[in-house]
Design a protein around this motif. Structure first.
Motif, PDB file in Angstrom:
ATOM      1  N   ALA A 106       0.824  -1.211   0.000  1.00 13.92           N
ATOM      2  CA  ALA A 106       0.000   0.000   0.000  1.00 13.92           C
ATOM      3  C   ALA A 106       0.858   1.261   0.000  1.00 13.92           C
ATOM      4  O   ALA A 106       0.526   2.259  -0.669  1.00 13.92           O
ATOM      5  N   ARG A 107       1.983   1.220   0.713  1.00 10.50           N
ATOM      6  CA  ARG A 107       2.899   2.373   0.703  1.00 10.50           C
ATOM      7  C   ARG A 107       3.539   2.551  -0.678  1.00 10.50           C
ATOM      8  O   ARG A 107       3.653   3.667  -1.201  1.00 10.50           O
ATOM      9  N   ARG A 108       3.957   1.421  -1.267  1.00 10.30           N
ATOM     10  CA  ARG A 108       4.660   1.472  -2.548  1.00 10.30           C
ATOM     11  C   ARG A 108       3.768   1.973  -3.677  1.00 10.30           C
ATOM     12  O   ARG A 108       4.229   2.691  -4.571  1.00 10.30           O
ATOM     13  N   GLY A 133      -7.892 -10.964   2.758  1.00  8.52           N
ATOM     14  CA  GLY A 133      -8.001 -11.159   1.315  1.00  8.52           C
ATOM     15  C   GLY A 133      -8.792 -10.046   0.659  1.00  8.52           C
ATOM     16  O   GLY A 133      -8.425  -9.534  -0.412  1.00  8.52           O
ATOM     17  N   GLU A 134      -9.886  -9.647   1.287  1.00  5.25           N
ATOM     18  CA  GLU A 134     -10.693  -8.554   0.746  1.00  5.25           C
ATOM     19  C   GLU A 134      -9.919  -7.236   0.789  1.00  5.25           C
ATOM     20  O   GLU A 134      -9.981  -6.426  -0.147  1.00  5.25           O
ATOM     21  N   LEU A 135      -9.160  -7.047   1.863  1.00  2.00           N
ATOM     22  CA  LEU A 135      -8.344  -5.837   1.985  1.00  2.00           C
ATOM     23  C   LEU A 135      -7.256  -5.798   0.917  1.00  2.00           C
ATOM     24  O   LEU A 135      -6.936  -4.746   0.358  1.00  2.00           O
ATOM     25  N   ALA A 136      -6.677  -6.950   0.602  1.00  2.00           N
ATOM     26  CA  ALA A 136      -5.657  -7.013  -0.444  1.00  2.00           C
ATOM     27  C   ALA A 136      -6.218  -6.571  -1.790  1.00  2.00           C
ATOM     28  O   ALA A 136      -5.553  -5.866  -2.554  1.00  2.00           O
ATOM     29  N   MET A 137      -7.447  -6.974  -2.090  1.00  2.00           N
ATOM     30  CA  MET A 137      -8.068  -6.561  -3.345  1.00  2.00           C
ATOM     31  C   MET A 137      -8.289  -5.049  -3.371  1.00  2.00           C
ATOM     32  O   MET A 137      -8.135  -4.400  -4.413  1.00  2.00           O
ATOM     33  N   ARG A 192       3.753 -12.184 -10.469  1.00  2.00           N
ATOM     34  CA  ARG A 192       3.751 -13.049  -9.287  1.00  2.00           C
ATOM     35  C   ARG A 192       3.311 -12.298  -8.042  1.00  2.00           C
ATOM     36  O   ARG A 192       2.647 -12.861  -7.172  1.00  2.00           O
ATOM     37  N   ASP A 193       3.679 -11.016  -7.933  1.00  2.00           N
ATOM     38  CA  ASP A 193       3.277 -10.248  -6.756  1.00  2.00           C
ATOM     39  C   ASP A 193       1.763 -10.114  -6.679  1.00  2.00           C
ATOM     40  O   ASP A 193       1.153 -10.290  -5.622  1.00  2.00           O
ATOM     41  N   VAL A 194       1.158  -9.808  -7.827  1.00  2.00           N
ATOM     42  CA  VAL A 194      -0.299  -9.657  -7.853  1.00  2.00           C
ATOM     43  C   VAL A 194      -0.974 -11.011  -7.669  1.00  2.00           C
ATOM     44  O   VAL A 194      -1.952 -11.140  -6.920  1.00  2.00           O
ATOM     45  N   ALA A 235      -6.638  -1.560 -11.208  1.00  2.34           N
ATOM     46  CA  ALA A 235      -5.500  -1.865 -12.084  1.00  2.34           C
ATOM     47  C   ALA A 235      -4.849  -3.182 -11.694  1.00  2.34           C
ATOM     48  O   ALA A 235      -4.511  -4.017 -12.541  1.00  2.34           O
ATOM     49  N   GLY A 236      -4.666  -3.397 -10.378  1.00  2.00           N
ATOM     50  CA  GLY A 236      -4.067  -4.639  -9.925  1.00  2.00           C
ATOM     51  C   GLY A 236      -4.961  -5.827 -10.179  1.00  2.00           C
ATOM     52  O   GLY A 236      -4.501  -6.900 -10.585  1.00  2.00           O
ATOM     53  N   ALA A 237      -6.257  -5.653  -9.961  1.00  2.00           N
ATOM     54  CA  ALA A 237      -7.187  -6.755 -10.169  1.00  2.00           C
ATOM     55  C   ALA A 237      -7.253  -7.170 -11.631  1.00  2.00           C
ATOM     56  O   ALA A 237      -7.552  -8.317 -11.955  1.00  2.00           O
ATOM     57  N   ALA A 238      -6.944  -6.220 -12.527  1.00  2.00           N
ATOM     58  CA  ALA A 238      -7.013  -6.506 -13.963  1.00  2.00           C
ATOM     59  C   ALA A 238      -5.672  -6.915 -14.546  1.00  2.00           C
ATOM     60  O   ALA A 238      -5.569  -7.150 -15.750  1.00  2.00           O
ATOM     61  N   ALA A 239      -4.633  -7.023 -13.714  1.00  2.00           N
ATOM     62  CA  ALA A 239      -3.303  -7.386 -14.215  1.00  2.00           C
ATOM     63  C   ALA A 239      -3.329  -8.771 -14.850  1.00  2.00           C
ATOM     64  O   ALA A 239      -4.089  -9.647 -14.445  1.00  2.00           O
TER      65      ALA A 239
END
Length: 396
Positions: A278-280, A335-339, A354-356, A345-349
């Protein structure tokens, strides 16, 4: 953000030397290729390498740390068991493949098995030469185990087993299954769990078919298992025939021990890595998201303290159910917080990131956290009836 220290089990002389011994062994044996491999939703990862690593653990005496010396273990105190699980999680060591045998079947046989059963099975469990799976859940009987319909009848020197189990973790690699089967009809007006027996069944026997279930994560660690007149020797019943419920409940009690602390160290690492993500990405600038991350941090602190207190005090009715409710809801929320941190953008990667993918996998598998190991609905019922004294639900 660093979590405060949870309430500790009182240390004794030699604990710090023991911690150094654990750290040194793990530092010498956990390679980069093994670090962080496996775990819930990822049991197919590097399976052969993890099996070999677990056998090295066994040869060094770490897998049976909690077992009594008389049965080939170290007889470690609760405090030292916690130290081991903490250091194991912090080292990034891979997920073990022996936990069903060492934490569930082994202690059950020590407590309730015959001398012959202990002599036959404990050495193979300790050396990780024989792997186990759990045959409890069925299509019509999940957390409500008293409803199992798989049947076993005595025919000469064998139990002949017919029925189906489902959501059987790691059945595809197991050598043996411990299972509940109905061997006697439910007595008129009696409890539904009467007449069940706890059997040890060889998974390579004729009449057993294992079908992997493909999960949302793409893995297949769960399975359907079909028993079509499969056979197990007559003496492979633990406890008295028809009295398997007591044995099954003992097994579940052994499952929820000091390893829970190591699980929560893993939760802490996941949360800290999510905060760093989240910081990055700058997502932490969102005040609502920042509040959710803070709440997750507080809730995990409470969970860790409650678990330590529960483990260091005499077991009480409902304790295991409360801990299961707390950790399963927390991890599902992570898990919900990670999404939310990944955002659209991340969800559509695309595949290959591997990170996503790591966070996708956590989110998808965590949907099952409130179901497996005893669904949250059943756990709430246990607390309501056995702790709060509320009227019993009619499950007939």
């Amino acid at each position: 953000m660093t979590l405060p220290a949870a309430r500790e089990v009182a240390p004794v002389d030699g604990d710090e030397e023991f911690r150094r011994e654990v750290r040194d062994w793990l530092a010498a044996n956990v390679t980069d290729e093994l670090r962080g491999v496996g775990g819930p939703g990822r049991e197919n990862e590097a399976y052969r390498q993890r099996l070999a690593f677990t056998r090295r653990l066994a040869a060094a005496g770490w897998t049976t740390l909690a077992w009594p010396v008389a049965h080939g273990g170290r007889g470690a105190s609760l405090g030292r068991q916690i130290i081991f699980h903490e250091e194991y999680a912090r080292s990034g060591a891979p997920s073990r493949v022996d936990h069903i045998g060492t934490t569930m079947v082994g202690p059950t046989l020590m407590a309730l098995g015959t001398e012959r059963q202990r002599h036959r099975f404990l050495p193979g469990i300790a050396a990780v030469d024989e792997l186990w799976c759990q045959g409890y859940s069925e299509p019509g009987a999940g957390s409500d185990l008293a409803g199992v319909t798989t049947r076993a009848r005595l025919h000469g020197d064998h139990w002949v087993i017919t029925g189906q189990k489902v959501w059987t973790s790691l059945a595809q690699v197991a050598d043996w299954c411990f299972m509940l089967a109905r061997t006697e009809p439910v007595p008129d007006g009696g409890p539904r769990h009467a007449g069940l027996s706890y059997l040890l069944v060889p998974m390579r026997a004729p009449g057993i078919t294992v079908r992997p279930i493909r999960q949302l994560t793409g893995d297949s660690e769960f399975n359907e298992v079909f028993f079509d007149d499969a056979r197990a020797d007559r003496d492979l019943v633990v406890g008295e025939p028809g009295q398997g419920w007591r044995v099954a409940m003992a097994t579940l009690g052994f499952e929820r021990g000091a390893a829970t602390v190591g699980q929560q160290i893993g939760f802490q690492q996941d949360l800290e890595e999510l905060i760093e993500l989240a910081r990055r990405t700058g997502a932490i600038a969102d005040p609502m998201l920042r509040e959710r991350l803070t709440r997750a941090w507080i809730d995990l602190s409470v969970l860790r303290s409650h678990t330590r207190r529960a483990l260091s005090e005499p077991a009480s009715t409902g304790t295991a159910s409360v801990i299961k409710l707390l950790w399963s809801r927390w991890r599902q929320g992570l898990g919900e917080l990670a999404m939310a941190v990944l955002g659209p953008a991340g969800a559509a990667a695309g595949p290959g990131d591997r990170d996503v993918e790591r966070w996708w996998r956590l989110f998808l598998f965590s949907r099952a956290d409130t179901i497996y190991g005893g669904s949250n609905e059943i756990q709430r019922g246990i607390v309501a009836e056995r702790v709060l004294g509320l009227p019993r639900q009619n499950r007939r």
